[in-house]
Motif scaffolding. Structure first.
Motif, PDB file in Angstrom:
ATOM      1  N   SER A 176      -5.772  -3.629 -13.629  1.00  0.00           N
ATOM      2  CA  SER A 176      -4.901  -2.451 -13.801  1.00  0.00           C
ATOM      3  C   SER A 176      -4.664  -2.150 -15.286  1.00  0.00           C
ATOM      4  O   SER A 176      -3.577  -1.742 -15.690  1.00  0.00           O
ATOM      5  CB  SER A 176      -3.561  -2.643 -13.067  1.00  0.00           C
ATOM      6  OG  SER A 176      -3.798  -3.008 -11.722  1.00  0.00           O
ATOM      7  N   GLY A 179     -12.194  -2.674  -4.386  1.00  0.00           N
ATOM      8  CA  GLY A 179     -11.918  -1.416  -3.695  1.00  0.00           C
ATOM      9  C   GLY A 179     -10.427  -1.095  -3.698  1.00  0.00           C
ATOM     10  O   GLY A 179     -10.021   0.066  -3.850  1.00  0.00           O
ATOM     11  N   HIS A 180      -9.610  -2.125  -3.534  1.00  0.00           N
ATOM     12  CA  HIS A 180      -8.156  -1.957  -3.543  1.00  0.00           C
ATOM     13  C   HIS A 180      -7.683  -1.440  -4.909  1.00  0.00           C
ATOM     14  O   HIS A 180      -6.848  -0.542  -4.994  1.00  0.00           O
ATOM     15  CB  HIS A 180      -7.525  -3.314  -3.228  1.00  0.00           C
ATOM     16  CG  HIS A 180      -6.052  -3.290  -3.029  1.00  0.00           C
ATOM     17  ND1 HIS A 180      -5.452  -2.656  -1.962  1.00  0.00           N
ATOM     18  CD2 HIS A 180      -5.038  -3.831  -3.754  1.00  0.00           C
ATOM     19  CE1 HIS A 180      -4.138  -2.803  -2.055  1.00  0.00           C
ATOM     20  NE2 HIS A 180      -3.858  -3.509  -3.126  1.00  0.00           N
ATOM     21  N   ARG A 234      -9.584   0.186  -7.143  1.00  0.00           N
ATOM     22  CA  ARG A 234     -10.099   1.551  -7.366  1.00  0.00           C
ATOM     23  C   ARG A 234      -9.306   2.574  -6.574  1.00  0.00           C
ATOM     24  O   ARG A 234      -9.076   3.689  -7.042  1.00  0.00           O
ATOM     25  CB  ARG A 234     -11.584   1.630  -6.991  1.00  0.00           C
ATOM     26  CG  ARG A 234     -12.473   0.879  -7.949  1.00  0.00           C
ATOM     27  CD  ARG A 234     -13.946   1.161  -7.709  1.00  0.00           C
ATOM     28  NE  ARG A 234     -14.742   0.220  -8.465  1.00  0.00           N
ATOM     29  CZ  ARG A 234     -15.217  -0.924  -7.981  1.00  0.00           C
ATOM     30  NH1 ARG A 234     -15.019  -1.260  -6.724  1.00  0.00           N
ATOM     31  NH2 ARG A 234     -15.912  -1.741  -8.750  1.00  0.00           N
ATOM     32  N   LYS A 235      -8.881   2.191  -5.371  1.00  0.00           N
ATOM     33  CA  LYS A 235      -8.156   3.146  -4.519  1.00  0.00           C
ATOM     34  C   LYS A 235      -6.729   3.375  -5.013  1.00  0.00           C
ATOM     35  O   LYS A 235      -6.261   4.502  -5.041  1.00  0.00           O
ATOM     36  CB  LYS A 235      -8.136   2.606  -3.085  1.00  0.00           C
ATOM     37  CG  LYS A 235      -7.396   3.512  -2.105  1.00  0.00           C
ATOM     38  CD  LYS A 235      -7.537   3.007  -0.680  1.00  0.00           C
ATOM     39  CE  LYS A 235      -6.756   3.914   0.285  1.00  0.00           C
ATOM     40  NZ  LYS A 235      -6.792   3.375   1.650  1.00  0.00           N
ATOM     41  N   TYR A 236      -6.047   2.305  -5.398  1.00  0.00           N
ATOM     42  CA  TYR A 236      -4.606   2.432  -5.665  1.00  0.00           C
ATOM     43  C   TYR A 236      -4.233   2.334  -7.145  1.00  0.00           C
ATOM     44  O   TYR A 236      -3.603   3.232  -7.695  1.00  0.00           O
ATOM     45  CB  TYR A 236      -3.833   1.354  -4.897  1.00  0.00           C
ATOM     46  CG  TYR A 236      -3.807   1.581  -3.404  1.00  0.00           C
ATOM     47  CD1 TYR A 236      -3.137   2.678  -2.864  1.00  0.00           C
ATOM     48  CD2 TYR A 236      -4.434   0.696  -2.536  1.00  0.00           C
ATOM     49  CE1 TYR A 236      -3.097   2.889  -1.498  1.00  0.00           C
ATOM     50  CE2 TYR A 236      -4.396   0.899  -1.155  1.00  0.00           C
ATOM     51  CZ  TYR A 236      -3.729   1.990  -0.650  1.00  0.00           C
ATOM     52  OH  TYR A 236      -3.682   2.197   0.696  1.00  0.00           O
ATOM     53  N   TYR A 237      -4.541   1.222  -7.778  1.00  0.00           N
ATOM     54  CA  TYR A 237      -3.990   0.966  -9.123  1.00  0.00           C
ATOM     55  C   TYR A 237      -4.654   1.818 -10.207  1.00  0.00           C
ATOM     56  O   TYR A 237      -3.981   2.349 -11.091  1.00  0.00           O
ATOM     57  CB  TYR A 237      -4.148  -0.512  -9.494  1.00  0.00           C
ATOM     58  CG  TYR A 237      -3.250  -1.444  -8.707  1.00  0.00           C
ATOM     59  CD1 TYR A 237      -1.961  -1.734  -9.147  1.00  0.00           C
ATOM     60  CD2 TYR A 237      -3.683  -2.041  -7.538  1.00  0.00           C
ATOM     61  CE1 TYR A 237      -1.136  -2.598  -8.441  1.00  0.00           C
ATOM     62  CE2 TYR A 237      -2.868  -2.899  -6.813  1.00  0.00           C
ATOM     63  CZ  TYR A 237      -1.599  -3.178  -7.262  1.00  0.00           C
ATOM     64  OH  TYR A 237      -0.787  -4.016  -6.561  1.00  0.00           O
ATOM     65  N   ASN A 238      -6.005   1.888 -10.153  1.00  0.00           N
ATOM     66  CA  ASN A 238      -6.705   2.525 -11.270  1.00  0.00           C
ATOM     67  C   ASN A 238      -6.301   3.981 -11.490  1.00  0.00           C
ATOM     68  O   ASN A 238      -6.087   4.388 -12.644  1.00  0.00           O
ATOM     69  CB  ASN A 238      -8.227   2.392 -11.090  1.00  0.00           C
ATOM     70  CG  ASN A 238      -8.678   0.936 -11.175  1.00  0.00           C
ATOM     71  OD1 ASN A 238      -7.850   0.036 -11.339  1.00  0.00           O
ATOM     72  ND2 ASN A 238      -9.967   0.699 -11.049  1.00  0.00           N
ATOM     73  N   PRO A 239      -6.180   4.794 -10.424  1.00  0.00           N
ATOM     74  CA  PRO A 239      -5.772   6.184 -10.658  1.00  0.00           C
ATOM     75  C   PRO A 239      -4.365   6.290 -11.269  1.00  0.00           C
ATOM     76  O   PRO A 239      -4.108   7.194 -12.068  1.00  0.00           O
ATOM     77  CB  PRO A 239      -5.804   6.814  -9.253  1.00  0.00           C
ATOM     78  CG  PRO A 239      -6.695   5.920  -8.448  1.00  0.00           C
ATOM     79  CD  PRO A 239      -6.523   4.550  -8.999  1.00  0.00           C
ATOM     80  N   ALA A 294       0.750   4.163  -2.835  1.00  0.00           N
ATOM     81  CA  ALA A 294       0.415   5.557  -2.516  1.00  0.00           C
ATOM     82  C   ALA A 294       1.525   6.481  -3.000  1.00  0.00           C
ATOM     83  O   ALA A 294       1.269   7.553  -3.565  1.00  0.00           O
ATOM     84  CB  ALA A 294       0.188   5.710  -1.012  1.00  0.00           C
ATOM     85  N   SER A 327       1.420   6.709  -6.822  1.00  0.00           N
ATOM     86  CA  SER A 327       0.304   7.540  -7.262  1.00  0.00           C
ATOM     87  C   SER A 327       0.677   9.019  -7.135  1.00  0.00           C
ATOM     88  O   SER A 327       0.457   9.811  -8.063  1.00  0.00           O
ATOM     89  CB  SER A 327      -0.913   7.210  -6.388  1.00  0.00           C
ATOM     90  OG  SER A 327      -2.042   7.837  -6.881  1.00  0.00           O
ATOM     91  N   ASP A 341       0.830  -1.220   0.000  1.00  0.00           N
ATOM     92  CA  ASP A 341       0.000   0.000   0.000  1.00  0.00           C
ATOM     93  C   ASP A 341       0.858   1.262   0.000  1.00  0.00           C
ATOM     94  O   ASP A 341       0.537   2.235  -0.695  1.00  0.00           O
ATOM     95  CB  ASP A 341      -0.927   0.015   1.227  1.00  0.00           C
ATOM     96  CG  ASP A 341      -2.010  -1.043   1.130  1.00  0.00           C
ATOM     97  OD1 ASP A 341      -2.042  -1.778   0.123  1.00  0.00           O
ATOM     98  OD2 ASP A 341      -2.823  -1.142   2.077  1.00  0.00           O
TER      99      ASP A 341
END
Ligand code: LHQ
Length: 266
Positions: free
Chosen positions: A149, A86-87, A89-94, A36, A39, A32
């Motif tokens: 991803s 959720g993982h 959407r929160k981390y990889y997708n952005p 972060a 990102s 994580d």
């Protein structure tokens, strides 16, 4: 060179920002904190006008082995349902969305294995230069998962649906020579030349008309969902913008004056 959360190394040279994934003891698997940091680093590279090319590579013998499976150990210790969306959407997708939309060239220097989401990260870059020892594994199926991803988007576009299906269904390792043949990578270089060759190409890219390259990327992204007539019109619109840039005028004047152009990226 500065370190960001220690899991990334970030350096600037000749208009190139290099982000080095730096958890070599686990083949640069993503936990994580690293996600972060990545990102944030990708967002900053996008915003910083002095950055005219982004280069992503890995420390040690791998590019990235994908999601750190040990980091998720606790989720598998009970019978509770596991929710992975959720993982993502929160981390990889952005991260993937930003790499695809940022209007500057993004190069992956693939120094070793790129597996799972690590493979997806390499695919999300605009170009890939690979070391001879590099390999690509759509490892998701090996742990009962769907390629994520962005792999289901990028892989068939790069290598065709049949090859993409085979890689995704079997999770087999594709070595650099085969990756080159199938169009998965742009170039393969000897292992000990990857860092310098990738930097050389990145510096070349950073010296080019960045705005025109950014608009080219925008046009190619749009072409995936467009018909020809719409795309022709979109090209005309973007060309109006490019035509008003400093670098367009400089390119033409330099040609007429028989001298090399000096592009500012705007
Ligand atoms: C690792 C990893 C790793 C932790 C090597 N984690 N430690 C998934 C879930 C949730 C949501 C988001 O999306 C995803 C997307 C994904 O990315 S799913 C796919 C996850 N990745 C994988 O399944 C790949 C797992 N790794 C491997 O198959 C192999 O390690 C490869 C083929 C990459 C490399 O093999 P080798 O060159 O033989 O190296 P190794 O297996 O001996 O690994 C070296 C060390 O790195 C080892 O630790 P150790 O303490 O024994 O030296 C591994 O445990 C560790 N490592 N990958 N993903």
């Amino acid at each position: 060179m500065s370190s960001d959360e220690h899991s990334l190394l970030i350096a600037d040279e000749s208009g190139v920002r290099t982000i080095t994934l730096n958890r070599p003891e686990v083949l640069n698997a993503f936990n994580d904190a690293m996600l972060a940091a990545l990102s944030k680093a990708v967002r900053e590279a996008d915003k910083d006008k002095s950055v005219r090319c982004l280069l992503i590579t890995g420390a040690g013998r791998a590019f990235s082995s994908g999601q750190d499976l040990a980091d998720m150990r606790e989720r598998y210790a009970s019978d509770a349902p596991i929710e992975l969306g959720g993982h993502l959407r929160k981390y990889y997708n952005p991260i993937v969305a930003k790499l695809r939309s940022m209007e500057k060239p993004v190069l992956a220097g693939v120094n070793g294995v790129a597996a799972g989401a690590g493979c997806s990260l390499a695919l999300a870059c605009d170009m890939r230069m690979a070391a001879e020892s590099a390999s690509f594994i759509e490892a998701f199926v090996n742990v009962g998962l769907v390629p994520d991803s962005g792999s289901t988007f990028m892989l068939p576009r790069l290598v065709g649906v049949a090859r993409a299906m085979e890689m995704a269904f079997t999770g087999r390792k594709v070595k650099s020579d085969e990756a080159l043949r199938m169009g998965l990578v742009n170039r393969v270089v000897p292992d000990d030349e990857l860092a310098s060759s990738a930097m050389q190409l990145a510096a070349k890219l950073a010296s080019l008309p960045t705005q025109a390259i950014g608009l080219t990327k925008r046009a190619m992204n749009a072409a995936w969902n467009a018909d020809l007539v719409d795309q022709l019109d979109y090209e005309a619109m973007l060309q109006t913008t490019a035509g008003q840039s400093h670098d367009h005028r400089e390119g033409v004047v330099a040609f007429l004056e028989k001298r090399p152009p000096v592009f500012k990226g705007e």
